[in-house]
Design an enzyme around this catalytic site. Structure first.
Site, PDB file in Angstrom:
ATOM      1  N   HIS A   1      99.154   1.954 -27.305  1.00  0.00           N
ATOM      2  CA  HIS A   1      99.462   2.152 -25.883  1.00  0.00           C
ATOM      3  C   HIS A   1     100.617   1.307 -25.335  1.00  0.00           C
ATOM      4  O   HIS A   1     100.909   1.371 -24.154  1.00  0.00           O
ATOM      5  CB  HIS A   1      98.185   1.956 -25.042  1.00  0.00           C
ATOM      6  CG  HIS A   1      97.624   0.569 -25.070  1.00  0.00           C
ATOM      7  ND1 HIS A   1      96.812   0.076 -24.074  1.00  0.00           N
ATOM      8  CD2 HIS A   1      97.780  -0.437 -25.973  1.00  0.00           C
ATOM      9  CE1 HIS A   1      96.472  -1.170 -24.376  1.00  0.00           C
ATOM     10  NE2 HIS A   1      97.033  -1.491 -25.520  1.00  0.00           N
ATOM     11  N   HIS A   2     101.261   0.508 -26.201  1.00  0.00           N
ATOM     12  CA  HIS A   2     102.444  -0.237 -25.726  1.00  0.00           C
ATOM     13  C   HIS A   2     103.744   0.481 -26.051  1.00  0.00           C
ATOM     14  O   HIS A   2     104.815   0.035 -25.654  1.00  0.00           O
ATOM     15  CB  HIS A   2     102.492  -1.640 -26.334  1.00  0.00           C
ATOM     16  CG  HIS A   2     101.309  -2.479 -25.987  1.00  0.00           C
ATOM     17  ND1 HIS A   2     100.930  -2.703 -24.675  1.00  0.00           N
ATOM     18  CD2 HIS A   2     100.410  -3.145 -26.753  1.00  0.00           C
ATOM     19  CE1 HIS A   2      99.842  -3.473 -24.672  1.00  0.00           C
ATOM     20  NE2 HIS A   2      99.498  -3.739 -25.908  1.00  0.00           N
ATOM     21  N   CYS A   3     103.650   1.573 -26.801  1.00  0.00           N
ATOM     22  CA  CYS A   3     104.871   2.274 -27.204  1.00  0.00           C
ATOM     23  C   CYS A   3     105.159   3.424 -26.240  1.00  0.00           C
ATOM     24  O   CYS A   3     104.268   4.197 -25.888  1.00  0.00           O
ATOM     25  CB  CYS A   3     104.722   2.824 -28.616  1.00  0.00           C
ATOM     26  SG  CYS A   3     106.260   3.516 -29.273  1.00  0.00           S
TER      27      CYS A   3
END
Ligand SMILES: [Zn+2]
Length: 356
Positions: free
Chosen positions: A142-144
């Protein structure tokens, strides 16, 4: 016209909508031990589920690797080209020794596992719509976002799964992301910043990585947690805001990012949730989704302590014991009397939980 993809093939109805591949696991001459992560947790979850006789190999869905064309549905070519540099991958995955590997090894040993997990999330999206629920044993990066990786996340699998559904599955035009990993999900938030089709609820430790103020503007329900938050407060907030989010807008699909780095003792998460608290949390989310008959896709995201795999397996077993996930239920749909009973029970149960 959407491109041709191998990820949306029909799955036999005898299979559980649980997606996995042995290729998920990152192993490379002990290199993985230099990372604070248990880079084999995905395989261990499946091993525990097999030990408990919930699944056998032939009845789980084999994840396929996402191809470049699949990735281009969200990612820029510029970003995918950057992954051809080992130092870029070393930075994104936070495995410094990757810097010294020739890129063909980085591709094979690090990026291929992550691309296979990404393919798994996309496949699980379709399965969730077909069967009412699906779990990708990996994924949850979920950080990309489309043009930037970080925090171990090299591909935007959540964004991809949702965009694939919007483009290819009739009747899916609204999605809700419930992100309960200990970190803020700035990747999908940046990707869906101005997209009114996607509703984002995010609960995270407010003091840790990434602290992405710009991305926060995409969150419709923001639950910022303090250091050391414990079960009672956490579960109450999760229930209030998951129910609130789904009452505010009824989506066609829920993507549940079920990170386990909220676990007490996690070196990065800074929260203090017990193993039982995590199991209960997943139960609350599945009950909210299933009682409203909204398809739910769960991905496992962060959380890499030695005991993490056992907790994820226990949670899946708990969902099964409660009748919230079932192979039979999945294949015979909501007409099944067993399902109706399960839904009645969960609504009764929910009212009990709020009194605790
Ligand atoms: Zn996390």
């Amino acid at each position: 016209m959407p491109h041709r993809t191998e990820l949306y093939q029909d799955v036999p109805s005898t299979c559980w909508p649980i997606v996995y591949s042995p290729d998920y696991n990152i192993t490379f001459m002990g290199l993985e031990k230099l990372h604070p992560f248990d880079a084999g947790k995905w395989g261990k979850v499946i091993d525990f589920l097999k030990e408990e006789k919930l699944v056998v190999d032939d009845l789980i869905v084999q994840a396929r690797e996402a191809t470049e064309d699949d990735l281009l549905v969200v990612h820029t070519r510029r970003y995918l080209n950057k992954l051809k540099w080992s130092f870029v991958v070393a930075t994104i995955t936070e495995i410094p020794p990757v810097l010294f590997l020739p890129n063909f090894l980085v591709q094979r040993k690090v990026l291929k596992p992550l691309r296979t997990q990404t393919g798994g999330t996309i496949m699980a999206g379709k399965l969730a719509v077909d069967r009412g629920w699906a779990i990708n044993v990996g994924g949850g990066f979920h950080h990309c976002s489309s043009d930037k990786g970080g925090g171990f996340c090299a591909y935007a699998d959540i964004t991809l799964a949702i965009k694939f559904l919007f483009e290819r599955v009739q009747g899916v035009s609204k999605a809700t992301i419930i992100d309960l990993d200990a970190h803020q999900g700035n990747g999908h938030e940046r990707d869906f910043m101005d997209d009114s089709r996607v509703y984002i609820m995010d609960a995270y430790n407010r003091y840790i990585y990434p602290g992405d103020g710009f991305a926060k503007r995409a969150i419709k329900r923001k639950v910022e947690l303090e250091w050391g938050t414990e079960d009672t407060e956490y579960l109450q907030k999760v229930q209030t805001h998951v129910e609130g989010a789904l009452n505010e807008l009824k989506p066609d699909i829920i993507v549940y990012n079920a990170g386990t780095d909220i676990l007490d003792g996690d070196p990065l998460g800074g929260l203090a949730i017990s193993p039982q608290g995590i199991v209960k949390r997943d139960e609350v989310v599945f009950k909210a989704a299933r009682s409203r008959r909204i398809p739910i896709l769960m991905v496992t995201s962060g959380g890499y302590q030695k005991r993490t795999a056992r907790i994820i397996a226990d949670s899946i077993l708990n969902l099964h014991n409660l009748g919230l996930i079932d192979k039979e239920l999945a294949t015979s749909g909501v007409e099944n009397p067993k399902v109706e009973q399960m839904l009645r029970n969960s609504v009764a149960d929910l009212s009990k939980l709020s009194l605790q």
